[in-house]
Design an enzyme around this catalytic site. Structure first.
Site, PDB file in Angstrom:
ATOM      1  N   CYS A 163      -5.157  -3.006   3.115  1.00 44.64           N
ATOM      2  CA  CYS A 163      -4.789  -2.808   4.519  1.00 44.64           C
ATOM      3  C   CYS A 163      -5.976  -2.895   5.495  1.00 44.64           C
ATOM      4  CB  CYS A 163      -4.061  -1.481   4.660  1.00 44.64           C
ATOM      5  SG  CYS A 163      -3.139  -1.300   6.210  1.00 44.64           S
ATOM      6  N   LYS A 206      -9.956   1.580  -1.789  1.00 44.44           N
ATOM      7  CA  LYS A 206     -10.007   1.210  -0.375  1.00 44.44           C
ATOM      8  C   LYS A 206     -11.371   1.617   0.171  1.00 44.44           C
ATOM      9  CE  LYS A 206      -7.125   1.515   3.801  1.00 44.44           C
ATOM     10  NZ  LYS A 206      -5.861   2.082   4.347  1.00 44.44           N
ATOM     11  N   GLU A 248       0.840  -1.190   0.000  1.00 47.33           N
ATOM     12  CA  GLU A 248       0.000   0.000   0.000  1.00 47.33           C
ATOM     13  C   GLU A 248       0.882   1.249   0.000  1.00 47.33           C
ATOM     14  OE1 GLU A 248      -3.614   1.925   2.706  1.00 47.33           O
ATOM     15  OE2 GLU A 248      -2.076   0.691   3.674  1.00 47.33           O
TER      16      GLU A 248
END
Length: 534
Positions: free
Chosen positions: A379, A345, A268
């Site tokens: 993440c 995300k 990331e």
């Protein structure tokens, strides 16, 4: 003198490329009724590729038939549509099931003279015979029932009268004419099906080539579907130019390709090194604008590498201002066939939301690759189990998790949650993180990572559920071979079977249509003129 070629009608297995055509067909077949979403159709195809059929007439999809394998105890017991179909995703498919279950049938109203429904039923019947299953079972709608229910003594009586020819029901009549026999009535099968008052005829066709008294024992073959995965634990370092950054990335792509890896994944925010050669300090919004300028060149370079080195690249993530003006943290997935995919995300961390004004995306989707469907969770998203479950329902067997954490506590949150996702979804999860530091680049001061490739914890896999892991806090490439066929075996015959043992009758994931312009997954199409359920 030219003559026009005769029209052709083909029945074949469906592929993920057919999803848009299938959705368009269902909209035509059931006007005014809420359609499936694309993820559900992808799930049906990915979870049981052999069980989904399309009829194609002059290049257009005019029929669709969806199925899954189900154990007899479940298939012949009382059930409802949402429970037995895994909320429409076909995710309850059991590769050892001894019955073929009909999830859906849709036929284009404009082409009914072509006997498309009959052809699709014949394809499904041929599949059941080839697999030596006991037969086919499904819940057939009863769209004529509500209109006459005051004249009959319940749905069973109505069903008997239809069989005797005293009432006409277009769906039941079609199924009876195709060799199906009702064994009872399913209650609350489709609660929103007003024409059937929620009832369905429990229909079966028994395979004449299988002895009904002979016990069947299907086993999942221990095949080999080997995939080589590479994860880059990348050193965050200052660079003097865009070309230098690309050179650093290409080095790892080259090495992973030399090992004949199928995938290589980067961390990331790995592109934040591009801010290190700025001559002046940038505010958070100025930094985002610079990163937005780099987006197109970065995607172009990753795509070039994927093609040149014949490898699928999961490009970590890149903070950018998207076309609608919002600031997103986006993973760009560049495949070796030249296609490029993006996954935003969904959950920005409090730090991302505060400093960079990053907003969460609205959907997660599987990405079809030459190895099969995959998913990407950036993440923090790995810490929300609903997202991984959605991807696995759509057929993902590998989930990539690019991450960026600055200390061990943050890393362990991602690591523990990723391991949980691998166990509860019986899939592989690949983590890739940054190490080192980027002085002068906000929020990239120090990094902590131990990248790894995680597995379910069961006999076919590594003892500790770790296929491979890097040494912590050093730049390195970690590679492991995994066998996708082991997942199929574990889901059907493993010590625990988390996917199939879910309580579909108690809970489901309902994707909010308000945040995503697709229908909610508890709805399915229906129409009085169509063959109906099954």
């Amino acid at each position: 003198m030219s003559s026009k070629s005769p029209a052709t009608l083909q029945v074949r297995t469906a592929s993920p490329k057919d999803v848009a055509g299938i959705l368009a067909l269902i909209s035509r077949a059931y006007p005014g009724i809420e359609n499936y979403n694309a993820g559900q159709i992808r799930g049906q195809i990915n979870n049981f590729p052999a069980g989904q059929f399309v009829a194609v007439f002059e290049g257009e999809i005019v029929g669709y038939c969806a199925s899954s394998r189900i154990d007899e105890v479940i298939a012949l017991a009382p059930h409802d549509w949402a429970t037995i179909t895994g909320n429409g995703f076909g995710s309850r498919h059991d590769p050892t099931g001894d019955w073929l279950y009909g999830i859906e049938m849709a036929v284009d109203e404009r082409q009914r003279g072509l006997r498309i429904g009959k052809r699709l039923y014949e394809a499904r019947r041929a599949l059941a015979e080839r697999l030596e299953l006991r037969g086919i079972v499904f819940g057939g709608r009863m769209p004529g029932y509500a209109r006459v229910k005051s004249k009959v003594d319940g749905p069973e009586d109505y069903l008997d009268r239809v069989r005797e020819g005293k009432f006409r029901d277009p769906v039941i009549g079609f199924q009876l004419s195709n060799g199906f026999t009702p064994i009872g009535v399913l209650r609350k099968y489709l609660p929103f099906d007003k024409a059937s008052d929620g009832f369905a005829a429990h229909m079966v066709w028994r395979n004449p080539y299988v002895d009904p008294n002979e016990p069947l024992a299907f086993r999942v073959p221990r095949d080999v579907e080997s995939v080589r995965l590479a994860t880059v634990q990348l050193q965050a370092r200052a660079v003097k130019s865009f070309d230098e950054f690309v050179h650093n990335v290409e080095y790892f792509v080259d090495v992973a390709a030399d090992y004949r890896s199928d995938f290589v994944v980067f961390p990331e925010l790995f592109t934040m090194s591009l801010l290190s050669f700025e001559k002046e300090a940038l505010s958070p919004m100025e930094a985002i604008d610079r990163m937005t300028d780099h987006r197109a060149p970065i995607v172009a370079e990753l795509s070039r590498m994927a093609l040149r080195y014949n490898i699928n690249i999961v490009g970590g993530s890149h903070p950018t201002r998207t076309e609608d003006g919002s600031i997103q943290n986006v993973a760009y997935i560049c495949l070796r066939d030249g296609s490029v995919h993006a996954q935003e995300k969904i959950h920005p961390t409090p730090n991302e939301a505060y400093w960079w004004k990053i907003k969460g995306g609205n959907s997660v989707e599987v990405i079809q690759t030459d190895i099969g469907p995959i998913g990407v969770l950036i993440c923090y998203d790995s810490e929300f189990p609903e997202l991984a479950r959605r991807l696995v329902d759509e057929g993902a067997r590998i989930i990539f998790v690019p991450f960026c954490t600055d200390n061990r506590q943050g890393y362990m949150r991602v690591r523990y949650c990723a391991q949980a996702r691998a166990i509860e979804n019986q899939c592989f999860v690949v983590l890739s993180g940054n190490v080192g530091n980027l002085p002068g680049v906000d929020n990239m001061d120090v990094q902590y990572a131990q990248s790894c490739i995680l597995t379910p914890c069961d006999f076919p896999f590594a003892r500790d559920g770790i296929a491979a892991e890097a040494s912590e806090n050093i730049e390195t490439l970690t590679i492991a071979d995994v066998n996708l066929a082991d997942l199929t075996w574990a889901r059907a015959e493993g010590t625990v079977r988390n996917l199939s043992d879910r309580r579909f009758d108690l809970y489901r994931i309902d994707w909010n249509r308000g945040q995503d312009d697709r229908p909610s997954p508890d709805m399915r199409p229906m129409g009085s003129k169509a063959p109906g359920g099954g």
